[in-house]
Scaffold this motif. Sequence first.
Motif, short mmCIF file in Angstrom:
data_model
loop_
_atom_site.label_atom_id
_atom_site.label_comp_id
_atom_site.label_asym_id
_atom_site.label_seq_id
_atom_site.Cartn_x
_atom_site.Cartn_y
_atom_site.Cartn_z
N ARG A 83 0.85 -1.18 0.00
CA ARG A 83 0.00 0.00 0.00
C ARG A 83 0.89 1.23 0.00
NH1 ARG A 83 -4.19 2.29 4.69
NH2 ARG A 83 -5.13 3.91 3.39
N ASN A 97 -3.25 15.72 -6.68
CA ASN A 97 -4.11 14.69 -7.28
C ASN A 97 -3.73 14.40 -8.73
OD1 ASN A 97 -5.86 14.03 -5.09
ND2 ASN A 97 -6.90 15.99 -5.36
N GLU A 101 -2.45 10.74 -10.26
CA GLU A 101 -3.01 10.10 -11.46
C GLU A 101 -1.90 9.72 -12.44
OE1 GLU A 101 -6.05 12.49 -13.22
OE2 GLU A 101 -7.30 12.50 -11.40
N ALA A 104 -0.09 6.65 -11.19
CA ALA A 104 -0.90 5.45 -11.43
C ALA A 104 -0.78 5.00 -12.88
CB ALA A 104 -2.35 5.72 -11.07
N GLN A 105 -0.79 5.96 -13.79
CA GLN A 105 -0.72 5.64 -15.22
C GLN A 105 0.66 5.11 -15.62
OE1 GLN A 105 -1.83 9.30 -17.14
NE2 GLN A 105 -3.97 9.19 -16.51
N GLN A 110 -1.10 2.81 -7.09
CA GLN A 110 -2.20 3.65 -6.61
C GLN A 110 -1.80 4.24 -5.25
OE1 GLN A 110 -4.97 4.15 -8.46
NE2 GLN A 110 -4.38 2.67 -10.04
N ASP A 112 -2.82 6.46 -1.81
CA ASP A 112 -3.89 6.96 -0.94
C ASP A 112 -3.41 8.21 -0.23
OD1 ASP A 112 -5.48 4.76 -1.56
OD2 ASP A 112 -4.67 3.56 0.08
#
Length: 296
Positions: A83, A97, A101, A104-105, A110, A112
């Motif tokens: 995590r 944010n 993103e 993540a791409q 991912q 948090d």
Amino acid sequence: MKVRKFAAIDIGSNAIRLLTHNVIEDKGKKTQFRKSALVRVPVRLGEDSFTVGEISEVNEKRLIKTMKAFKHLMEVVGVEKYRACATSAMREANNGNEIIEKIAQESGIQIDLIDGKQEAAIIASTDLKNLITDDQSFLYIDVGGGSTEFTLFSQGKIQVSKSFKLGTVRLLNNMVKPETWNKLEDWIKLILKDKPKLSIIGSGGNINKLHKLSGRKEGEPLSYIWLNAQYQFLDSLSYHDRISELGLNPDRADVIIPATKIFLSAAKWSGAKKIHVPKIGLSDGIIKDLYNSENK
């Protein structure tokens, strides 16, 4: 016996960390958690986020490269679950944010965004219970670059927790007003009223380094007197001397001063004479929380 690998990524204001644990399951025995590796990358996101309100392009690229490297490392060592959590620097950045993103791409990781209360709850998943006793109160202090989390344990349970925007990177950039210190002092004195028997539990890279500098054995607490003397000594040295004479890393040699001040102030206002340093923190809590969630 089964050995599994879990990992935690902590995206802080002063550095980014990847911690991996061997989780050892043996029938009829308590599950063991053993640290296998820690990778720390000194990307100081807080200097961007707290001063100009967003992560710079340079640090954005460094962050994305770090996440890609962490993903590869986790694959190489066979991490089963992980995590990634980000704290105040990413939370407060206007483009936080957007960068999450992109990460993540480009890396598949991912992230948090967690607040102070969530951070305190995750840390409570660690082995603090091995240190905390029912007959004494403990003020757990986790000093970060952007904020410091305070959690009061009494009668073996969490009584209250609060996050203050009082971090080492903020202090270095003169971004902490006197009112913040005053609010912290008032809060500590209020929650500790009628709790004379109190010790501090310190968390974070700076208090861990201070414990190592003290030469004390693992499990032996620091005293308020020693910490105060060490603060005066460190403050008397130049940044250059802290690196060349004491062997501190460049990204540790500056933040260790404000971190020590936070611990000293809290000890003074709480009346605590001892600071325990169990060397556990958010990353350890993330791994325990991952495992416990799976086995509920």
